[in-house]
Design an enzyme around this catalytic site. Sequence first.
Site, PDB file in Angstrom:
ATOM      1  N   LYS A   1      -7.619  -3.136   2.508  1.00  0.00           N
ATOM      2  CA  LYS A   1      -6.347  -2.613   2.991  1.00  0.00           C
ATOM      3  C   LYS A   1      -5.955  -3.363   4.263  1.00  0.00           C
ATOM      4  O   LYS A   1      -6.799  -3.662   5.110  1.00  0.00           O
ATOM      5  CB  LYS A   1      -6.411  -1.106   3.227  1.00  0.00           C
ATOM      6  CG  LYS A   1      -7.511  -0.612   4.125  1.00  0.00           C
ATOM      7  CD  LYS A   1      -7.528   0.912   4.150  1.00  0.00           C
ATOM      8  CE  LYS A   1      -8.689   1.445   4.986  1.00  0.00           C
ATOM      9  NZ  LYS A   1      -8.736   2.932   4.999  1.00  0.00           N
TER      10      LYS A   1
ATOM     11  N   PHE B   1      -1.990   0.438 -10.403  1.00  0.00           N
ATOM     12  CA  PHE B   1      -2.430  -0.873  -9.928  1.00  0.00           C
ATOM     13  C   PHE B   1      -3.693  -1.383 -10.604  1.00  0.00           C
ATOM     14  O   PHE B   1      -4.107  -2.520 -10.347  1.00  0.00           O
ATOM     15  CB  PHE B   1      -2.630  -0.881  -8.406  1.00  0.00           C
ATOM     16  CG  PHE B   1      -3.415   0.282  -7.859  1.00  0.00           C
ATOM     17  CD1 PHE B   1      -4.774   0.389  -8.055  1.00  0.00           C
ATOM     18  CD2 PHE B   1      -2.768   1.260  -7.120  1.00  0.00           C
ATOM     19  CE1 PHE B   1      -5.498   1.448  -7.526  1.00  0.00           C
ATOM     20  CE2 PHE B   1      -3.467   2.333  -6.595  1.00  0.00           C
ATOM     21  CZ  PHE B   1      -4.847   2.429  -6.796  1.00  0.00           C
TER      22      PHE B   1
ATOM     23  N   LYS C   1       0.866  -1.179   0.000  1.00  0.00           N
ATOM     24  CA  LYS C   1       0.000   0.000   0.000  1.00  0.00           C
ATOM     25  C   LYS C   1       0.903   1.228   0.000  1.00  0.00           C
ATOM     26  O   LYS C   1       1.633   1.463   0.947  1.00  0.00           O
ATOM     27  CB  LYS C   1      -0.917   0.025   1.234  1.00  0.00           C
ATOM     28  CG  LYS C   1      -1.915   1.167   1.225  1.00  0.00           C
ATOM     29  CD  LYS C   1      -2.776   1.147   2.485  1.00  0.00           C
ATOM     30  CE  LYS C   1      -3.915   2.150   2.385  1.00  0.00           C
ATOM     31  NZ  LYS C   1      -3.443   3.531   2.190  1.00  0.00           N
TER      32      LYS C   1
ATOM     33  N   ARG D   1     -17.030   1.379  -2.571  1.00  0.00           N
ATOM     34  CA  ARG D   1     -16.255   0.732  -1.513  1.00  0.00           C
ATOM     35  C   ARG D   1     -16.787  -0.688  -1.338  1.00  0.00           C
ATOM     36  O   ARG D   1     -17.982  -0.885  -1.090  1.00  0.00           O
ATOM     37  CB  ARG D   1     -16.369   1.514  -0.206  1.00  0.00           C
ATOM     38  CG  ARG D   1     -15.384   1.046   0.868  1.00  0.00           C
ATOM     39  CD  ARG D   1     -15.472   1.930   2.116  1.00  0.00           C
ATOM     40  NE  ARG D   1     -15.149   3.316   1.838  1.00  0.00           N
ATOM     41  CZ  ARG D   1     -13.919   3.798   1.735  1.00  0.00           C
ATOM     42  NH1 ARG D   1     -12.877   2.987   1.880  1.00  0.00           N
ATOM     43  NH2 ARG D   1     -13.715   5.088   1.487  1.00  0.00           N
TER      44      ARG D   1
END
Length: 283
Positions: free
Chosen positions: A197, A121, A49, A191
């Site tokens: 994460k 990404f 990340k 989302r």
Amino acid sequence: MLNRRSLLLAGLGALAARLAAAREAAPALMLAEVYRPGMSLADYWVSEKFDGVRGYWDGKQLWTRGGEPVVAPAWFIAPLPKQPLDGELWAGRGQFAHAVSTVRSQTPNDTAWHGMRFMVFDLPAQGGDFTVRLAVLRKLLPITDAPWVVPVPQERATTHAELQALLAKTVKMGGEGLMLHRGGSLYRAERNSDLLKVKTHDDAEARVVGHMPGKGRHSGRLGALLVETPEGKRFKLGSGLTDAERENPPAIGSWVTYRYNGTNPGGLPRFARFMRVRSDRPS
């Protein structure tokens, strides 16, 4: 009194209009939920990340997550493909402030931008699931003449224990955490748990809606920020602020990041601590 009230209402109206305009201009991006132990890791890819500014290339223009155009040097964006790219404008581990100041500057600084990388990404407009999109991305990037445009390295996730070992190694090297991306997922601009994460602590973002006066040694300056989450929950955020931040607090309307340790039964964060202003999101 009436005049002051009119000015206040006009100011609030202008703020609401700016927020609405920013929401309308913001790119439709896929956002991450938080990984919790016990979640299945089957079919997930794992990557670092990167602690920078979310960047979206629409084929012609770079944008922040909040819908603000990024004024990058012509040489930085000239080699980018016409295909939309989703990634992170990153200055290196521990260089978040440099990344933010560089991206937000309306007069691009060549020296600063030479320290930036666009860590790509995903391909939002590419058909197929993430594993398919990743294969296309690996053929598209890297670009020989643009080493600052980097495809984010991805590897298959295995077990929770190995994930935690990789997280510890990444954090020890100065990284922020990890990302998990489900291989079979389509690009959905919302989302969801197809993107997760993985961090050593919980954090989230909230918008500043008020300044609470301080008491005791903080008398005469900020005591706490009154913030509101995207879900509309309000709470005070006082811990973690430096003396300088209390003297010159984040502006009302700005977004901040805070750490916390779980939530109480009402859904409010426990032991919330201020981390920093998210100046890559519009106020």
